[in-house]
Design an enzyme around this catalytic site. Structure first.
Site, mmCIF file in Angstrom:
data_model
loop_
_atom_site.group_PDB
_atom_site.id
_atom_site.type_symbol
_atom_site.label_atom_id
_atom_site.label_comp_id
_atom_site.label_asym_id
_atom_site.label_seq_id
_atom_site.Cartn_x
_atom_site.Cartn_y
_atom_site.Cartn_z
ATOM 1 N N SER A 40 0.796 -1.222 0.000
ATOM 2 C CA SER A 40 0.000 0.000 0.000
ATOM 3 C C SER A 40 0.828 1.271 0.000
ATOM 4 O O SER A 40 1.888 1.315 0.593
ATOM 5 C CB SER A 40 -0.918 0.001 1.221
ATOM 6 O OG SER A 40 -0.189 -0.245 2.390
ATOM 7 N N CYS A 41 0.274 2.250 -0.668
ATOM 8 C CA CYS A 41 0.622 3.661 -0.527
ATOM 9 C C CYS A 41 1.844 4.130 -1.322
ATOM 10 O O CYS A 41 2.819 3.414 -1.486
ATOM 11 C CB CYS A 41 0.813 4.051 0.934
ATOM 12 S SG CYS A 41 -0.621 3.755 1.966
#
Length: 448
Positions: A40-41
Site C-alpha cells: 500500500s501507498c
C-alpha cells in the site's frame, strides 16, 4: 504489471529468499507473503526547480483495504494541563502542552492519520515497509499515530522529524494496522514536507535513517529507499547491523541495502510502484503543479491508483508556496479512487467548524477497536459523502452518463479558484471558512 517489495524478494540473485525466512524467523514477512495484496501507498514531493511558481507540491495516495472508510477531519489548536494523558489508537502517552490545528485524512477506526497537514504548512504521509528487522506484534504507536503526532506538535518539517524520532524511541511502533482480527503489521517510512524542504524518515524497529530533500523530486513507497545519503540516523543503527551480520563495517553503509532483503536502488527496471512513481514524477519534472500531482495519483496503469482488495481509499495534494505571504492549500478526496473522485480544497483560517459530511459516526466505548479482544465486529463507518459517492460510482458502472465529467469540472473550477486566490494574495478568512465544506456540498449535489 505492478509488484510490491515482498514479490521482489524472491528474485534477488535468483535465490528464493522465502525459503530462508524460517532461518531469520521473520513471521510478519511470511504473513505478508501469504497475504500478498496488502501492498500500500505512495507519497510524492516536488520542490523547485521541478515545480511551477516557486512552490513545493506534496501528494499521497492512501491504499488500504477496499471496505475501509477514509474520513476527512479537522481539529483546532488546543492547550492542555501539565500531566494530561493522550489516548492514541492503542496506547496512552503524555499529552503535549499545546497542539496545532490539523486537517487529516484517516481510516475512520483509528486515532492517527494516513496523511494530513497543519496550520504551519507541514505535511506528512507514511508508508508500510518491511525488511530484515523483525516486526513486534506488541501494541505501541502505529505509523499513522506518528503522522498525527508530528503534525500536532511541530511547526516545521525538521521539527516533525524530531517529534516522530523522539516518540519512536520512547514508545516504539507496533500493533495491528487493519480493522480485522487478522494481524497486519509493518514498520513505517515517512515523507515530511513544509514550505522550505522535505525529509524522508525510514524505520526498522527502533532504528532509523533520515534524508533531507532540498530540491527536485522524491517519492517513497513500500520499500526502504534511503541508500548512502544519510543526513541523520539512529546512533546505534550501524553497529546493530554489524552485530547482526548485515554489514561488515568496512563497505560504504547503504541503509536500504543493509536493512532490506533487496536493494531498491538496483531494481529500477523492475516495474514496481516505487519506480513507476518516480517515472511519473520525472515525466512532469519542471512543470509539476497541483493538477499534475492529481494526475499522478490518478494513474492506474502504473499501479499508483490501486484497485482490488487493497485500493486507493483516499488521496491528498498540497500546494506549499515558498512565499510566506501566500497560504498553503490542501486538497482531499475523502472517497476511493482519485480518478473518480473530486479533490476538494482546504485552507487554514480561524473559525473553521468541524466537518460533518466527511466525518464518520462515533461509537464511543463500545467501538470494537476499544473492546478486547479487538475487532470482533465491524460497524458501518461510512460518512455521508462516502455513501453518496459509493452510489454514484455504482451508477457510473451500470449506465453511460456525464457524472464523471461534471465531477472533474468541479475539481477544475476549485483549482482555478485557489489559483486566483493565491495570485491575489489577500486572505479573506470569512470566505475560506467553509471552502472545503462548501465543495463537499457541491459534490453531493452532483450525486443527487
Amino acid at each position: 504489471m505492478t509488484s510490491c517489495p515482498c514479490e521482489q524478494v524472491t528474485c534477488v540473485g535468483g535465490v528464493d529468499l522465502w525459503a530462508l525466512l524460517d532461518d531469520v524467523k521473520c513471521q510478519d514477512l511470511r504473513n505478508h507473503r501469504d497475504n500478498m495484496e496488502p501492498c500500500s501507498c505512495d507519497t510524492f514531493v516536488a520542490l523547485p526547480p521541478a515545480t511551477v511558481g516557486n512552490r513545493i507540491i506534496f501528494g499521497k495516495n492512501s491504499d488500504r483495504p477496499s471496505d475501509e472508510v477514509q474520513e476527512i477531519v479537522y481539529f483546532p489548536r488546543q492547550s492542555y494541563e501539565p500531566g494530561e494523558k493522550l489516548q492514541c489508537t492503542y496506547i496512552e502517552i503524555e499529552q503535549a502542552e499545546k497542539t496545532h490545528a490539523v486537517v487529516l485524512s484517516r481510516p475512520s477506526w483509528l486515532w492517527g492519520a494516513e496523511m494530513g497537514a497543519n496550520e504551519f504548512g507541514v505535511c506528512i504521509g507514511n508508508e508500510a515497509v518491511w525488511g530484515k528487522e523483525e516486526i513486534d506484534d506488541k501494541e505501541a504507536l502505529l505509523g499513522m499515530d506518528f503522522v498525527r503526532l508530528g503534525l500536532e506538535r511541530a511547526d516545521t518539517a525538521h521539527g516533525a522529524l524530531d517529534v516522530i524520532i523522539g516518540l519512536l524511541e520512547k514508545y516504539g511502533q507496533g500493533g495491528n494496522c487493519m480493522e480485522s482480527p487478522m494481524s497486519f503489521t509493518y514498520h513505517n517510512s515517512f515523507l515530511i514536507a513544509d514550505r522550505k524542504e522535505a525529509w524522508i524518515l525510514e524505520t526498522a524497529g527502533q532504528y532509523w535513517a533520515a534524508e533531507k530533500v532540498d530540491e527536485g523530486i522524491k517519492n517513497i513507497s513500500n520499500n526502504l529507499s534511503i541508500t548512502t545519503k544519510i543526513d541523520r540516523e539512529h546512533p546505534a543503527m550501524r553497529e546493530y547491523a554489524r552485530t547482526k551480520g548485515w554489514w561488515d563495517g568496512r563497505k560504504e553503509f547503504n541503509f536500504a541495502a543493509v536493512y532490506s532483503y533487496f536493494n531498491p536502488s538496483r531494481s529500477s527496471s523492475s516495474g514496481d510502484r516505487f519506480c513507476e512513481g518516480y517515472k511519473l514524477l520525472r515525466k512532469y519534472k519542471g512543470n509539476i503543479t497541483a493538477e499534475t500531482m492529481m494526475e499522478i495519483l490518478s494513474d492506474k496503469p502504473s499501479g499508483i491508483n490501486m484497485e482490488g482488495g487493497f485500493m486507493t481509499t483516499g488521496s491528498m495534494v498540497s500546494i506549499l508556496p515558498q512565499d510566506p505571504n501566500q497560504p498553503c492549500c490542501h486538497f482531499f478526496t475523502g472517497t476511493p479512487d482519485p480518478a473518480r473522485s473530486v479533490f476538494k480544497p482546504f485552507i487554514f483560517v480561524p473559525e473553521i467548524e468541524p466537518f460533518v459530511r466527511t466525518a464518520s459516526p462515533l461509537f464511543g466505548a463500545d467501538d470494537p477497536v476499544r473492546l478486547k479482544p479487538r475487532f470482533q465486529t465491524k460497524p458501518d463507518r461510512r460518512h455521508e459523502l462516502h455513501k453518496k459517492h459509493e452510489d454514484a460510482i455504482m451508477s457510473m458502472k451500470t449506465s453511460q452518463n456525464d457524472l464523471l465529467k461534471k465531477m472533474k469540472n468541479l475539481e477544475k473550477k476549485k483549482l482555478e479558484e485557489v489559483e486566483r486566490f493565491l495570485k491575489d494574495g489577500t486572505i479573506d478568512s470569512s470566505g475560506l471558512t467553509m471552502l472545503f465544506a462548501n465543495c463537499v456540498d457541491e459534490e453531493m449535489t452532483l450525486y443527487e
